[in-house]
Design an enzyme around this catalytic site. Structure first.
Site, PDB file in Angstrom:
ATOM      1  N   ARG A   1       1.619 -42.516   2.592  1.00 45.50           N
ATOM      2  CA  ARG A   1       0.748 -42.114   1.485  1.00 45.50           C
ATOM      3  C   ARG A   1       0.604 -40.599   1.519  1.00 45.50           C
ATOM      4  O   ARG A   1       0.266 -40.024   2.561  1.00 45.50           O
ATOM      5  CB  ARG A   1      -0.607 -42.805   1.645  1.00 45.50           C
ATOM      6  CG  ARG A   1      -1.585 -42.628   0.487  1.00 45.50           C
ATOM      7  CD  ARG A   1      -2.812 -43.498   0.727  1.00 45.50           C
ATOM      8  NE  ARG A   1      -3.777 -43.405  -0.366  1.00 45.50           N
ATOM      9  CZ  ARG A   1      -4.776 -42.539  -0.407  1.00 45.50           C
ATOM     10  NH1 ARG A   1      -4.942 -41.666   0.583  1.00 45.50           N
ATOM     11  NH2 ARG A   1      -5.623 -42.531  -1.428  1.00 45.50           N
TER      12      ARG A   1
ATOM     13  N   LYS B   1      -5.086 -34.555   6.270  1.00 42.08           N
ATOM     14  CA  LYS B   1      -6.360 -34.997   6.829  1.00 42.08           C
ATOM     15  C   LYS B   1      -6.894 -34.024   7.878  1.00 42.08           C
ATOM     16  O   LYS B   1      -6.199 -33.121   8.350  1.00 42.08           O
ATOM     17  CB  LYS B   1      -6.227 -36.413   7.381  1.00 42.08           C
ATOM     18  CG  LYS B   1      -6.160 -37.449   6.256  1.00 42.08           C
ATOM     19  CD  LYS B   1      -6.430 -38.843   6.719  1.00 42.08           C
ATOM     20  CE  LYS B   1      -6.628 -39.778   5.518  1.00 42.08           C
ATOM     21  NZ  LYS B   1      -6.779 -41.177   5.921  1.00 42.08           N
TER      22      LYS B   1
END
Length: 293
Positions: free
Chosen positions: A257, A223
């Site tokens: 995840r 991210k």
């Protein structure tokens, strides 16, 4: 401490008091932020999911619409994207569907999905009704904006406290709608309507979120907060992603995840071994009279 650590996902029991599960990401979209549509084709999506399961992922998360702002996709089109992948993978691995539409969740559950991953945090309360009327688990993520819209310059009085309060409120909503507590997972939503400092603060104080008493999921793989913290572009964020995942796992996260499945599986298995939850795969070093220094 997790109030309900033993969970049934896709017919498989996982004891999250001694296990950290890896959730692999399969994006059946042409515009996903990381792989840029590499698994948009049906065959590629199914192959990616099978490879992830073979590499040790306990869950495969299938999405047909990115979280990022953009035009709405007709519900029928989203169903067409995700349901064939769910149906193909459900016999071999627990499958999650990443959606904020109750209709898509219902279709995916009917096809074999055992988890609904709602990145809008039950913005549509009917999502809780769909999950309650099934055996599926709901992942409730923190985010602020309406689906696929911008939330410019997000502000928090205290990001950890505010996220915890939101998750508590949405958990209560799910419970009131009939979702059993053992079928609820919470996700603080790294980068979802948060800037880099917010996401770093959530990570640093992750132990406070663990006090909620639920199984916690982290979705921080590759991210932007990792890229901005390290000055790394997409494709160069694996080391930072693993460091953040290990930090969260040692402070209470139980589902991670990830895009990079083999590396993340090894990192989580190592955390389990260090904690004494997992036996070594083998023991040879300094175990023989001749020595193995």
């Amino acid at each position: 401490m997790i109030a309900h650590p033993v969970r049934c996902l896709g017919g498989r029991s996982i004891d999250f008091s001694r296990r950290i599960a890896v959730m692999a990401i399969v994006n059946r979209t042409p515009d996903s932020f990381y792989d840029r549509g590499a698994t948009y084709a049906l065959d590629a999506a199914i192959e990616k999911g099978r490879d992830a399961a073979a590499a040790g992922a306990e869950i495969v998360d299938v999405g047909g619409v990115p979280f990022a702002p953009g035009p709405a996709l007709p519900i029928a089109d989203e169903i067409e994207r995700v349901v064939p992948v769910v149906a193909a993978l459900a016999p071999i691995v627990a499958v999650s569907v990443d959606t904020f539409h109750p209709e898509v969740a219902r279709a995916a559950i009917d096809a074999g999905a055992s988890i609904v991953n709602d990145t809008t945090g039950l913005r549509d309360p009917c999502m809780a009704d769909v999950v309650a009327d099934s055996d599926a688990t709901i992942v409730i993520a923190h985010s602020l904006a309406a689906p696929r819209t911008q939330h410019p310059l997000p502000r928090y009085d205290d990001v950890v406290r505010d996220v915890a309060d939101f998750l508590r409120e949405r958990r209560d909503l799910a419970l009131c709608r009939g979702v059993p507590p053992e079928r609820i997972v919470l996700d603080p939503g790294h980068d979802l309507n948060k800037n880099t400092r917010h996401s770093l603060e959530l990570t640093r104080r992750f132990g406070e979120l663990a006090e909620l008493g639920d199984v916690l999921l982290v979705a921080l793989s590759n991210k932007d907060f990792i890229g901005e913290a390290l000055d790394r572009q997409r494709g160069e964020r694996l080391s930072g992603s693993l460091a953040a995942a290990v930090w969260c796992a040692t402070h209470g996260a139980r589902i991670v995840r990830a895009h990079n499945v083999p590396e993340t599986v090894d990192a989580m298995r190592m955390v389990e071994a260090i904690r004494g939850w997992r036996e070594p795969a083998y023991e040879l070093h300094n175990t023989r009279p001749e020595g193995n220094s």
